[in-house]
Write a protein that holds these residues in place. Structure first.
Motif, short mmCIF file in Angstrom:
data_model
loop_
_atom_site.label_atom_id
_atom_site.label_comp_id
_atom_site.label_asym_id
_atom_site.label_seq_id
_atom_site.Cartn_x
_atom_site.Cartn_y
_atom_site.Cartn_z
N GLY A 202 52.33 50.73 37.40
CA GLY A 202 51.90 49.41 36.96
C GLY A 202 50.43 49.15 37.16
N VAL A 203 49.74 50.03 37.90
CA VAL A 203 48.30 49.87 38.11
C VAL A 203 47.56 51.06 37.50
N THR A 204 46.55 50.77 36.72
CA THR A 204 45.63 51.79 36.23
C THR A 204 44.27 51.51 36.86
N VAL A 205 43.67 52.53 37.44
CA VAL A 205 42.38 52.38 38.09
C VAL A 205 41.33 53.07 37.23
N VAL A 206 40.29 52.32 36.87
CA VAL A 206 39.19 52.87 36.07
C VAL A 206 37.90 52.69 36.86
N MET A 207 37.16 53.77 37.02
CA MET A 207 35.88 53.75 37.72
C MET A 207 34.80 54.18 36.74
N ALA A 208 33.75 53.41 36.60
CA ALA A 208 32.74 53.72 35.61
C ALA A 208 31.35 53.32 36.08
N LYS A 209 30.35 53.99 35.56
CA LYS A 209 28.98 53.57 35.80
C LYS A 209 28.73 52.28 35.01
N LYS A 210 28.16 51.31 35.66
CA LYS A 210 27.97 50.01 35.02
C LYS A 210 27.13 50.12 33.76
N GLU A 211 26.08 50.92 33.79
CA GLU A 211 25.22 51.08 32.62
C GLU A 211 25.98 51.65 31.43
N PHE A 212 26.95 52.50 31.71
CA PHE A 212 27.73 53.12 30.64
C PHE A 212 28.57 52.09 29.91
N LEU A 213 28.99 51.05 30.61
CA LEU A 213 29.87 50.05 30.00
C LEU A 213 29.12 48.99 29.20
N LYS A 214 27.84 48.85 29.43
CA LYS A 214 27.09 47.79 28.77
C LYS A 214 26.96 48.01 27.28
N GLY A 215 26.96 46.89 26.54
CA GLY A 215 26.69 46.97 25.10
C GLY A 215 27.88 47.31 24.25
N ARG A 216 29.08 46.99 24.70
CA ARG A 216 30.26 47.26 23.88
C ARG A 216 30.28 46.36 22.65
N ASP A 217 30.98 46.80 21.62
CA ASP A 217 31.09 46.05 20.38
C ASP A 217 31.79 44.71 20.65
N PRO A 218 31.13 43.58 20.37
CA PRO A 218 31.76 42.28 20.65
C PRO A 218 32.98 42.01 19.78
N GLN A 219 33.17 42.81 18.74
CA GLN A 219 34.35 42.64 17.89
C GLN A 219 35.59 43.34 18.44
N LEU A 220 35.44 44.06 19.52
CA LEU A 220 36.60 44.68 20.15
C LEU A 220 37.57 43.60 20.63
N PRO A 221 38.88 43.86 20.53
CA PRO A 221 39.82 42.92 21.15
C PRO A 221 39.47 42.72 22.61
N THR A 222 39.58 41.52 23.08
CA THR A 222 39.12 41.18 24.43
C THR A 222 39.70 42.09 25.49
N MET A 223 41.00 42.33 25.42
CA MET A 223 41.65 43.13 26.46
C MET A 223 41.52 44.63 26.24
N MET A 224 40.80 45.04 25.20
CA MET A 224 40.51 46.46 24.98
C MET A 224 39.05 46.77 25.26
N ASN A 225 38.33 45.79 25.75
CA ASN A 225 36.89 45.93 26.02
C ASN A 225 36.68 46.09 27.52
N TYR A 226 36.07 47.21 27.92
CA TYR A 226 35.85 47.45 29.35
C TYR A 226 34.98 46.37 29.99
N GLU A 227 34.08 45.79 29.23
CA GLU A 227 33.21 44.76 29.80
C GLU A 227 34.00 43.54 30.26
N THR A 228 35.13 43.29 29.61
CA THR A 228 35.97 42.17 30.03
C THR A 228 36.40 42.35 31.48
N PHE A 229 36.82 43.55 31.83
CA PHE A 229 37.30 43.82 33.19
C PHE A 229 36.15 43.89 34.17
N ALA A 230 35.04 44.52 33.75
CA ALA A 230 33.88 44.65 34.65
C ALA A 230 33.26 43.30 34.95
N ASP A 231 33.17 42.44 33.94
CA ASP A 231 32.50 41.14 34.10
C ASP A 231 33.36 40.11 34.82
#
Length: 361
Positions: A202-231
């Motif tokens: 039931g838990v998925t753990v994602v670890m990422a470099k913050k810089e790598f996550l920046k600048g995602r397409d704003p048209q992505l579905p909200t819950m499919m966008n890594y920035e949603t979780f990071a922010d």
């Protein structure tokens, strides 16, 4: 019945001290009068757990503040889709090394998003090895390289990751995360389903470099966008609260054991016990993985017949050794000896294997 040795690949065995602490705190967490199963993800008590779990994982891996730890749902399988949706941008090509049933599932999802290519495959020999770094040739305009760090079904593991330069390296570490130190500077994103090695289903753990996550397409579905979780500190919506709590307990337990260096020594000792039996009786126990690709977490092998394999699983279960049936895609036997499996469990398995060989050779 008392506790058994659970060799299942996931949901898998958890340390008894972790389960006992969860049991003690189940009805009343820290005097709140509530169970962690009932506490809101906006409650300060869960915020503390959420922060602690992230901090402990970072401490174990040696991550600084340039990394973010996120808790999600959907398992590693959802990551197969999220990764290309976020990073396989127009004009780019995603590179995949095919070493596992799960590698094949990952690239299948990437094909639905954009262009993805296999730059290596051991399928011709039955998915029995991982590539050496020099075997991985990246295509032009490469968006990222995706590897399956530990192949749960086939029993393979990477011990030498490539240097990919400016190309991001993304790795599925579902079954070997926090089992040993890793060369952190090589990775841009690491993900895992917690239920194999560091927590419950039931838990998925994602670890990422913050810089790598920046600048995602704003048209992505909200819950499919890594920035949603990071922010939003993984709390944009209700996260798997109790699962994150157990991940925190598990990470605390790993720190109490001496950290990842100590766990690697223990995991290597467990794996050696089992692989030594395979090597001692190669005509009876036939290991699936080539020796330089053998996983420390999942030992996979076959016996001379399916009938013997069925008997092996049944007789082992009678002796308190459960979960040894191989993955449905390849059959045979699989012993998952994750962090929570004590050395005594691996010894009990090898004793059983020796006796089974003597009685059935």
């Amino acid at each position: 019945m008392g506790r058994i040795y659970n060799f299942g690949a996931g949901p898998s065995m958890m340390p008894l001290p972790v389960l006992e602490q969860a049991q003690r705190e189940l009805l009343d967490y820290k005097g709140s009068g509530m169970s962690m199963l009932e506490i809101s993800h906006r409650n300060a008590l869960f915020e503390e757990v959420n922060d602690q779990a992230q901090a402990h994982i970072k401490q174990l891996l040696g991550m600084d503040d340039s990394w973010v730890v996120m808790f999600m749902g959907g398992g590693a399988s959802l990551q197969f889709s999220m990764i290309p949706m976020n990073f396989l941008t127009p004009g780019k090509v995603a590179a995949y090394a095919i070493t596992s049933t799960f590698s094949e599932k990952a690239i299948k999802e990437a094909h639905k998003v954009g262009k993805a290519v296999e730059i290596y495959s051991s399928k011709a020999t039955g998915l029995d090895r991982v590539p050496r770094p020099e075997e991985l040739k990246l295509p032009e305009n490469c968006a990222y390289l995706h590897l399956t760090g530990n192949c749960t079904a086939e029993g393979l593991e990477y011990f030498d990751y490539p240097d990919t330069g400016d190309v991001p390296l993304i790795v599925d570490m579902s079954s070997d995360i926090l089992s040993r130190p890793i060369p952190l500077d090589k990775f841009s994103l690491i993900y895992n389903g917690a239920q194999k090695n560091i927590g419950p289903a039931g838990v998925t753990v994602v670890m990422a470099k913050k810089e790598f996550l920046k600048g995602r397409d704003p048209q992505l579905p909200t819950m499919m966008n890594y920035e949603t979780f990071a922010d939003h500190d993984s709390t944009y919506n209700t996260p798997p609260v109790f699962g994150v709590y157990l991940v925190d307990l598990m990470s605390q337990w790993l720190l109490d054991q001496g950290g990842l260096g100590a766990m690697e020594k223990r995991n290597r000792a467990k794996a050696k016990l089992v692989y030594d039996v395979l090597d001692a009786h190669p005509g009876f126990y036939r290991g699936h993985a080539q020796k330089d690709s053998r996983s420390l977490m999942n030992v996979t092998f076959n016996l001379p017949s399916k009938e013997l394999e069925t008997r092996f699983v049944a007789e082992a279960k009678e002796q308190g050794l459960a979960g040894l049936k191989g993955h449905r895609s390849i059959g045979g036997i699989r012993a998952s000896i994750y962090n929570a499996m004590p050395l005594e469990g691996a010894q009990a398995l090898t004793d059983f294997m020796e006796n089974f060989w003597k009685n059935n050779r």
